[in-house]
Every structure is written in structure tokens, then in C-alpha cells.
Write a protein that holds these residues in place. Structure first.
Motif, PDB file in Angstrom:
ATOM      1  N   ALA A 142      81.993  32.930  22.451  1.00 46.83           N
ATOM      2  CA  ALA A 142      81.112  32.441  23.513  1.00 46.83           C
ATOM      3  C   ALA A 142      80.985  33.442  24.662  1.00 46.83           C
ATOM      4  O   ALA A 142      79.887  33.668  25.181  1.00 46.83           O
ATOM      5  N   ARG A 143      82.096  34.046  25.062  1.00 46.89           N
ATOM      6  CA  ARG A 143      82.041  34.971  26.196  1.00 46.89           C
ATOM      7  C   ARG A 143      81.188  36.191  25.860  1.00 46.89           C
ATOM      8  O   ARG A 143      80.346  36.623  26.657  1.00 46.89           O
ATOM      9  N   VAL A 144      81.409  36.734  24.669  1.00 46.04           N
ATOM     10  CA  VAL A 144      80.605  37.885  24.244  1.00 46.04           C
ATOM     11  C   VAL A 144      79.141  37.473  24.094  1.00 46.04           C
ATOM     12  O   VAL A 144      78.227  38.240  24.417  1.00 46.04           O
ATOM     13  N   ALA A 145      78.915  36.255  23.628  1.00 51.17           N
ATOM     14  CA  ALA A 145      77.544  35.772  23.451  1.00 51.17           C
ATOM     15  C   ALA A 145      76.815  35.712  24.794  1.00 51.17           C
ATOM     16  O   ALA A 145      75.639  36.078  24.884  1.00 51.17           O
ATOM     17  N   ARG A 146      77.499  35.273  25.836  1.00 49.60           N
ATOM     18  CA  ARG A 146      76.857  35.190  27.162  1.00 49.60           C
ATOM     19  C   ARG A 146      76.527  36.590  27.682  1.00 49.60           C
ATOM     20  O   ARG A 146      75.429  36.819  28.219  1.00 49.60           O
ATOM     21  N   THR A 147      77.460  37.508  27.520  1.00 48.74           N
ATOM     22  CA  THR A 147      77.205  38.879  27.971  1.00 48.74           C
ATOM     23  C   THR A 147      76.054  39.505  27.188  1.00 48.74           C
ATOM     24  O   THR A 147      75.146  40.130  27.759  1.00 48.74           O
ATOM     25  N   THR A 148      76.085  39.314  25.870  1.00 44.93           N
ATOM     26  CA  THR A 148      75.017  39.849  25.027  1.00 44.93           C
ATOM     27  C   THR A 148      73.684  39.192  25.358  1.00 44.93           C
ATOM     28  O   THR A 148      72.635  39.852  25.389  1.00 44.93           O
ATOM     29  N   GLY A 149      73.730  37.866  25.610  1.00 44.86           N
ATOM     30  CA  GLY A 149      72.508  37.149  25.951  1.00 44.86           C
ATOM     31  C   GLY A 149      71.859  37.669  27.222  1.00 44.86           C
ATOM     32  O   GLY A 149      70.631  37.751  27.317  1.00 44.86           O
ATOM     33  N   GLU A 150      72.679  38.036  28.200  1.00 36.90           N
ATOM     34  CA  GLU A 150      72.129  38.595  29.439  1.00 36.90           C
ATOM     35  C   GLU A 150      71.424  39.920  29.179  1.00 36.90           C
ATOM     36  O   GLU A 150      70.373  40.208  29.759  1.00 36.90           O
ATOM     37  N   ILE A 151      71.994  40.715  28.286  1.00 36.98           N
ATOM     38  CA  ILE A 151      71.392  42.016  27.966  1.00 36.98           C
ATOM     39  C   ILE A 151      70.098  41.832  27.170  1.00 36.98           C
ATOM     40  O   ILE A 151      69.091  42.500  27.426  1.00 36.98           O
ATOM     41  N   LYS A 155      68.924  33.158  26.855  1.00 31.28           N
ATOM     42  CA  LYS A 155      69.686  32.250  27.708  1.00 31.28           C
ATOM     43  C   LYS A 155      70.630  31.416  26.862  1.00 31.28           C
ATOM     44  O   LYS A 155      70.216  30.729  25.927  1.00 31.28           O
ATOM     45  N   VAL A 156      71.922  31.484  27.168  1.00 27.71           N
ATOM     46  CA  VAL A 156      72.917  30.657  26.492  1.00 27.71           C
ATOM     47  C   VAL A 156      73.074  29.360  27.289  1.00 27.71           C
ATOM     48  O   VAL A 156      73.288  29.400  28.503  1.00 27.71           O
ATOM     49  N   ILE A 189      64.383  23.549  27.273  1.00 28.28           N
ATOM     50  CA  ILE A 189      65.824  23.362  27.467  1.00 28.28           C
ATOM     51  C   ILE A 189      66.646  24.543  26.948  1.00 28.28           C
ATOM     52  O   ILE A 189      67.832  24.410  26.642  1.00 28.28           O
ATOM     53  N   ASP A 190      66.019  25.718  26.859  1.00 25.66           N
ATOM     54  CA  ASP A 190      66.741  26.951  26.510  1.00 25.66           C
ATOM     55  C   ASP A 190      67.480  26.844  25.180  1.00 25.66           C
ATOM     56  O   ASP A 190      68.671  27.136  25.082  1.00 25.66           O
ATOM     57  N   THR A 191      66.771  26.427  24.142  1.00 27.13           N
ATOM     58  CA  THR A 191      67.358  26.344  22.804  1.00 27.13           C
ATOM     59  C   THR A 191      67.516  27.740  22.207  1.00 27.13           C
ATOM     60  O   THR A 191      66.607  28.566  22.301  1.00 27.13           O
ATOM     61  N   VAL A 192      68.669  28.002  21.601  1.00 31.00           N
ATOM     62  CA  VAL A 192      68.890  29.251  20.864  1.00 31.00           C
ATOM     63  C   VAL A 192      68.724  28.926  19.384  1.00 31.00           C
ATOM     64  O   VAL A 192      69.508  28.164  18.821  1.00 31.00           O
ATOM     65  N   SER A 193      67.696  29.488  18.759  1.00 31.25           N
ATOM     66  CA  SER A 193      67.420  29.178  17.356  1.00 31.25           C
ATOM     67  C   SER A 193      67.158  30.457  16.580  1.00 31.25           C
ATOM     68  O   SER A 193      66.722  31.465  17.137  1.00 31.25           O
TER      69      SER A 193
END
Length: 360
Positions: A142-151, A155-156, A189-193
Motif C-alpha cells: 500500500a505504501r509503495v502504491a501511494r507513492t507510485t500513484g502520486e508519480i 489516486k489511491v 469516487i477515484d476507482t482504481v481499475s
């Protein structure tokens, strides 16, 4: 005309073309929707032109046609990208187009196709970004996903989320993916699909009022689609929720249009005890001849077999569910039986194959 692509996109091209040929122009998408009318009054011709186009759901071949309307001569040309018809340009006026003006129409068609191709590249890049973030979340990073998502500008979701998976046949894979991507409720609602493979889409969405109804509406819109969704969990608990969702979908029936909930299934039956690598390897090996048939054909033989078994080998019911003639079904089942070297009338063989499909 080329400058219109960057300035105003397809509508700019339509306006330039209309001015150059001193006529009217309609841009129509592959499903018959009007994308641009120049001038606006020319939209009145749309209904008549649609009668000349392939109906929705029918494979579309490239089209170049000329028709006559009262007082108008009309040229219709398809717009194709990577061999797939994506729309049409209709150009009309009181007299026939000259050879030079036909060249202008061809140029406009090319430019619109290029605009669509670039849009496809942007869309695919966004899909790749979402896929990367989704995999990280489902893998417990999850933490890496948030950082990667910002780059990657993905949006996570914050707070409680659901994991869901939707599946359909290969023939409807693109329709399913686009239905998820274009659903306005899911986008709000910022769905990640992302598509895990053709015909299987996974998503992570924040819990919100009506979230399950939104998923169910997609299942009803896409043919032969079903799905499963988890209970609300924290982002850190997504790996367990994802395993549960997959188990529920495997154990559930193949009834299309149904959303199965993890909270509604307290036991996944026999399949819960058959999750080892050896068992999955057996299932994949048992179905490999069918998978090989599918890979070398436009027909999804695996889906055909699944539907046939779900209908207890009843030809009429299976053919109806697949939307094909029963003679076509019999031909496909003969091919499957020959590839497997098994008698599909044998109940034991059917049971083994059904179990293999559930474990694959």
C-alpha cells in the motif's frame, strides 16, 4: 486542415472540410452517435445516413459509399484505426464531389484516424499506470502504491475500500473494460481499475452509498458478465480481501448479471480445499487443449465449454446462452471433444472439466 487537429480536434477538421467542399459534414462514431455536425442544421440527415451503416453488434468492414438524398449527394467513408472501424465521415452537398475534393475527404479521414490513434495511446498509458498501482495494492504494498500513484497520477482511495472482480467472455472483454472506465459513478469516487487479462477486470473502490448498485449496473449492461465484491476493508487488508473475492467467484455459479458478495458466502464449498499448486497445475493441463484451440481461433472455446457444462450439456440452452445456432454449438463441442480426446457425453468427464474450469 492539419492545423485543425491540434487546435480543435475532429470538429476543427470537420469545419475545415465543410468550408473546403462548400457542403455539410457529419462525424459519426462506430455506434451511430453524432460527434459533430457542420453546420448544426445538417444533423437532420443523421437518421437517413444511419440506415446505410452496419447495425450495432455486427462486425464492421471498411466502408466507402455514395448515396442520394432529396437534393443532396452524400459520400460516406469509414474511419479505421489498427484495422478497427471507429466511426464515419458523411459529406454532402447539392452536387457530386470532384476527384480533388474526394482527396480532401481522404485527408480528413486520415487526420481523424491519427487523432483517435493518439487518444488510444494516451488511454493505454493511463491503463498501464492504473494496472501498476492496482497490482501493488492487491500485493499488499500500500505504501509503495501511494507513492507510485502520486508519480503516475493515479489516486489511491483513502478509508475503507472494496475489492471487486468482474468477468465476461473474450468477445466482450473490450466492452467490459470500457464500461468500467467510462462509468461516471466509479470515476467520481477515484476507482482504481485494470484488466488482469482479456475478459477479467479488477477494481478497488472506496465504500460509498450505491457502490454495489453501480457494479451491478455494469454487470447488466455487459453480456455474459458476472462478478464478486468484498466487504469493506482497509487498504492494508486488500490482499486477504482479494483472495476471498477470487474464491467466491470460483465457487459461485456462472449466472450472468449476478454480483456475489463475500459476506453472503460463508463457505466456498469443496473448492476451498483444492487450492494447492498441484491441483491448479492439473486443471491447467486438463484444459490446455481447449486453450490452444482458442489461441488459434476467433472463437472462445473455453467460454463455449463453460457454458455447455453450466447448462448440463443441453444443446438448445447452451446455444441460446451463447447467442449462436445449435449446429454451431455442436460443431464447437465436436472440436473440443477431439482436442481433449474425451467423451463429453460421459458425466464423469463433464464433472472433471467443470472442476478444472473452477480451479483454473
Amino acid at each position: 486542415m492539419r492545423t485543425a487537429v491540434g487546435a480543435q480536434g475532429p470538429r476543427g477538421i470537420a469545419e475545415r472540410l465543410s468550408s473546403a467542399v462548400r457542403g455539410w459534414v457529419l462525424l459519426i462514431d462506430a455506434d451511430g452517435g453524432l460527434r459533430a455536425a457542420v453546420p448544426e442544421s445538417s444533423r437532420t440527415y443523421l437518421a437517413r445516413i444511419l440506415t446505410e451503416l452496419p447495425r450495432t453488434g455486427v462486425p464492421r468492414a471498411p466502408l466507402a459509399a455514395a448515396i442520394s438524398l432529396p437534393g443532396e449527394s452524400v459520400s460516406i467513408t469509414s474511419v479505421s484505426v489498427a484495422g478497427r472501424v471507429r466511426g464515419y465521415i458523411a459529406v454532402g452537398r447539392t452536387s457530386n464531389l470532384s476527384a480533388a475534393e474526394h482527396t480532401l475527404v481522404e485527408t480528413a479521414t486520415y487526420l481523424i484516424a491519427e487523432d483517435l490513434r493518439r487518444a488510444d495511446e494516451i488511454r493505454q498509458a493511463a491503463r498501464n499506470n492504473r494496472h501498476a498501482v492496482l497490482r501493488l495494492l492487491l500485493g499488499g504494498n500500500a505504501r509503495v502504491a501511494r507513492t507510485t500513484g502520486e508519480i503516475l497520477r493515479v489516486k489511491v482511495p483513502d478509508g475503507p475500500v472494496r475489492a471487486a472482480v468482474l468477468t465476461t467472455s473474450r468477445e466482450n472483454a473490450t466492452e467490459l473494460l470500457e464500461a468500467v472506465e467510462e462509468d461516471q459513478a466509479l470515476r467520481r469516487i477515484d476507482t482504481v481499475s485494470a484488466a488482469l487479462r482479456p475478459g477479467r477486470v479488477a477494481m478497488i473502490l472506496p465504500t460509498a452509498e450505491g457502490d454495489l448498485r453501480t457494479i451491478e449496473s455494469i454487470l447488466r449492461r455487459v453480456p455474459n458478465c458476472r462478478g464478486a465484491a468484498s466487504d469493506p476493508v482497509s487498504v492494508d487488508d486488500l490482499p486477504d480481501a482479494w483472495r476471498r473475492v477470487r474464491a467466491v467467484l470460483q465457487a459461485a455459479s456462472d449466472e450472468p448479471g449476478h454480483l456475489y458478495l463475500a459476506s453472503d458466502v460463508s463457505e466456498a464449498g469443496l473448492l476451498r480445499h483444492l487450492g494447492g499448486d498441484d491441483v491448479r497445475a492439473w486443471a491447467q493441463s486438463a484444459l490446455l487443449p481447449v486453450a490452444n484451440l482458442t489461441s488459434g481461433s476467433k472463437v472462445d472455446f473455453t467460454s463455449t465449454l463453460r457454458t455447455f457444462l453450466a447448462n448440463n450439456g443441453q444443446a438448445d440452452a447452451s446455444a441460446s446462452a451463447l447467442g449462436i445456432h445449435r449446429h454451431t454449438l455442436r460443431y464447437r463441442m465436436t472440436k473440443i471433444g477431439e482436442a481433449l480426446g474425451r467423451d463429453l457425453d460421459d458425466p464423469t468427464v463433464r464433472a472433471e472439466l467443470w472442476l478444472a474450469l473452477k480451479l483454473e
